[in-house]
Scaffold this active site. Structure first.
Site, PDB file in Angstrom:
ATOM      1  N   TYR A 125       6.464  -4.523   0.775  1.00  0.00           N
ATOM      2  CA  TYR A 125       7.166  -5.688   1.079  1.00  0.00           C
ATOM      3  C   TYR A 125       6.912  -6.703   0.187  1.00  0.00           C
ATOM      4  O   TYR A 125       7.439  -7.983   0.296  1.00  0.00           O
ATOM      5  CB  TYR A 125       7.071  -6.133   2.379  1.00  0.00           C
ATOM      6  CG  TYR A 125       7.225  -5.064   3.617  1.00  0.00           C
ATOM      7  CD1 TYR A 125       7.851  -4.009   3.383  1.00  0.00           C
ATOM      8  CD2 TYR A 125       6.978  -5.694   4.911  1.00  0.00           C
ATOM      9  CE1 TYR A 125       8.087  -3.007   4.397  1.00  0.00           C
ATOM     10  CE2 TYR A 125       7.524  -4.938   6.173  1.00  0.00           C
ATOM     11  CZ  TYR A 125       7.713  -3.418   5.529  1.00  0.00           C
ATOM     12  OH  TYR A 125       8.079  -2.677   6.893  1.00  0.00           O
ATOM     13  N   LYS A 174      -3.306   6.069   2.375  1.00  0.00           N
ATOM     14  CA  LYS A 174      -2.601   7.207   1.953  1.00  0.00           C
ATOM     15  C   LYS A 174      -3.163   7.511   0.667  1.00  0.00           C
ATOM     16  O   LYS A 174      -2.263   7.759  -0.222  1.00  0.00           O
ATOM     17  CB  LYS A 174      -1.028   6.920   2.046  1.00  0.00           C
ATOM     18  CG  LYS A 174      -0.225   8.470   1.799  1.00  0.00           C
ATOM     19  CD  LYS A 174      -0.563   9.310   2.941  1.00  0.00           C
ATOM     20  CE  LYS A 174       0.505  10.896   2.777  1.00  0.00           C
ATOM     21  NZ  LYS A 174      -0.033  11.658   3.685  1.00  0.00           N
ATOM     22  N   ASP A 207      -0.886   9.199   8.495  1.00  0.00           N
ATOM     23  CA  ASP A 207      -0.017  10.207   9.165  1.00  0.00           C
ATOM     24  C   ASP A 207      -0.955  10.731  10.437  1.00  0.00           C
ATOM     25  O   ASP A 207      -0.526  10.970  11.457  1.00  0.00           O
ATOM     26  CB  ASP A 207       0.580  11.386   8.421  1.00  0.00           C
ATOM     27  CG  ASP A 207      -0.322  11.768   7.334  1.00  0.00           C
ATOM     28  OD1 ASP A 207      -1.214  10.975   6.853  1.00  0.00           O
ATOM     29  OD2 ASP A 207       0.022  13.053   6.688  1.00  0.00           O
ATOM     30  N   ASP A 231       3.011  -2.401   9.721  1.00  0.00           N
ATOM     31  CA  ASP A 231       4.468  -2.574  10.323  1.00  0.00           C
ATOM     32  C   ASP A 231       4.735  -1.332  11.169  1.00  0.00           C
ATOM     33  O   ASP A 231       4.890  -1.887  12.313  1.00  0.00           O
ATOM     34  CB  ASP A 231       5.355  -2.713   9.162  1.00  0.00           C
ATOM     35  CG  ASP A 231       6.834  -3.304   9.944  1.00  0.00           C
ATOM     36  OD1 ASP A 231       6.871  -3.759  10.927  1.00  0.00           O
ATOM     37  OD2 ASP A 231       7.570  -3.660   8.933  1.00  0.00           O
ATOM     38  N   ASP A 235       3.879  -1.367  15.871  1.00  0.00           N
ATOM     39  CA  ASP A 235       5.021  -1.050  16.653  1.00  0.00           C
ATOM     40  C   ASP A 235       4.491   0.303  17.516  1.00  0.00           C
ATOM     41  O   ASP A 235       4.911   0.336  18.682  1.00  0.00           O
ATOM     42  CB  ASP A 235       6.193  -0.934  15.980  1.00  0.00           C
ATOM     43  CG  ASP A 235       7.115  -2.146  15.654  1.00  0.00           C
ATOM     44  OD1 ASP A 235       6.385  -3.173  15.969  1.00  0.00           O
ATOM     45  OD2 ASP A 235       8.268  -2.148  15.609  1.00  0.00           O
TER      46      ASP A 235
END
Length: 335
Positions: A125, A174, A207, A231, A235
């Protein structure tokens, strides 16, 4: 002693209704704040010709504390995310998203208590290197991770764990694929973890973390990660406790903080007295804790917990039949 002044940004859609409910709760709890109102989002675009007017930025800069309803960034037309703009302008590097199970919700789990701490200014971002070829067949964006940014957010996570009496911090990455950016984040996270031997430190590939959050969420305590992953994970965590309507958010920098509802502006129910104000009330609780007003925060949390648990005048998303004003009144009566 001078009153604490709060910059209030009602926002768009249901924002004004749920912010109004929250102000009533803060006042009833005896917080004795003074409020200065400012526009942002579509309301600001209509009134000032700008999504984030200079007057709004100046008011946040002056008061250092803001309580914000949901904002709408128009899709397309080159508009930059308002939330990203605010975070970058005030260097609000830490996004703090706690989720807690409330009895009486439709959530699938009963014992969730997780804080996701997301780096807020770097990563995917960052806005760097975004290009699309003239024929529209090729797009590119750049992810940025710095040692300074990674160390700052991971240190913030461990300090939060100590302050909140938490026992475990999980760094999510990751690095097996994104060896440069995520690799640097993980390397710094390990270095910082070594400074906090009193806290259990673990690490998890993103993941696998998503799968583990669904299968065994109780294993998590504090999660710290980069911008994009944070982000998504925050959620996901909200989904564990009943959705975004039950999830607040804080954006914290050096000497400035913005507290917000993390859900959308829901224009389809705006002005219909249907919205659940819980998310922004919980954000106000975060604000009180930030300001050292833990007693007021605890009182409001107890009141809202009891309303939801007993189903007293709850909104539709909580299984009830009532609206914003009735739900708010139920909380006020308990205060």
């Amino acid at each position: 002693m001078a009153k604490q002044i709060i910059t209030v940004i009602p926002g768009d859609g249901i924002g004004p209704d749920i912010i109004d409910a929250t102000i009533k709760v803060l006042d009833k709890a005896g917080c004795n704040f003074e409020y200065e109102y400012a526009d942002a989002g579509l309301t600001a675009l209509e009134n000032h010709g700008d999504l984030v007017p200079e007057s709004t930025l100046a008011l946040i800069e002056k008061n250092k504390i803001a309580l914000k309803g949901p904002l709408t960034t128009p899709v397309g037309d080159g508009f930059t995310s308002i939330n990203v703009t605010l975070r970058k302008h005030f260097q609000l590097y830490a996004n703090v998203r706690p989720v807690l199970s409330f009895k009486g919700t439709k959530a699938r789990y009963e014992n969730i208590d997780i804080i996701t701490i997301r780096e807020n200014t770097e990563g995917m971002y960052s806005g760097l290197g975004q290009t699309v070829s003239e024929d529209g067949n090729y797009a590119e964006a750049m992810s940025l991770v710095t040692r300074e940014g990674a160390e700052r957010i991971v240190t913030f996570a461990y300090e939060t764990a100590i302050k909140e009496g938490r026992k475990k911090v999980t760094a999510v990455h990751k690095a097996n694929i994104l060896k440069s950016t995520s690799g640097l984040f993980l390397k710094v996270a390990r270095e910082v973890a070594a400074r906090y031997p009193q806290i259990e430190s673990t690490e998890m590939i993103v993941d696998n973390c998503c799968m583990q959050l669904v299968m065994n969420p109780e294993q998590f305590d504090v999660i710290v990660t980069t911008n994009l992953f944070g982000d998504i994970l925050s959620d996901l965590c909200a989904g564990l406790v009943g959705g975004l309507g039950m999830a607040p958010g804080a954006n914290i920098g050096n000497g400035c903080a913005i507290f917000e509802a993390v859900h959308g502006s829901a224009p389809d129910i705006a002005g219909k007295n249907l919205a659940n104000p819980t998310s922004v009330i919980l954000a106000a609780i975060q604000m009180l804790e930030y300001l050292g007003m833990a007693d007021k925060a605890d009182n409001i949390r107890r009141a809202i917990t009891e309303v939801i648990e007993t189903g007293d005048r709850t909104t539709r998303d909580l299984g009830g039949t009532h609206g914003t004003s009735d739900f708010t009144q139920a909380v006020l009566e308990r205060l």
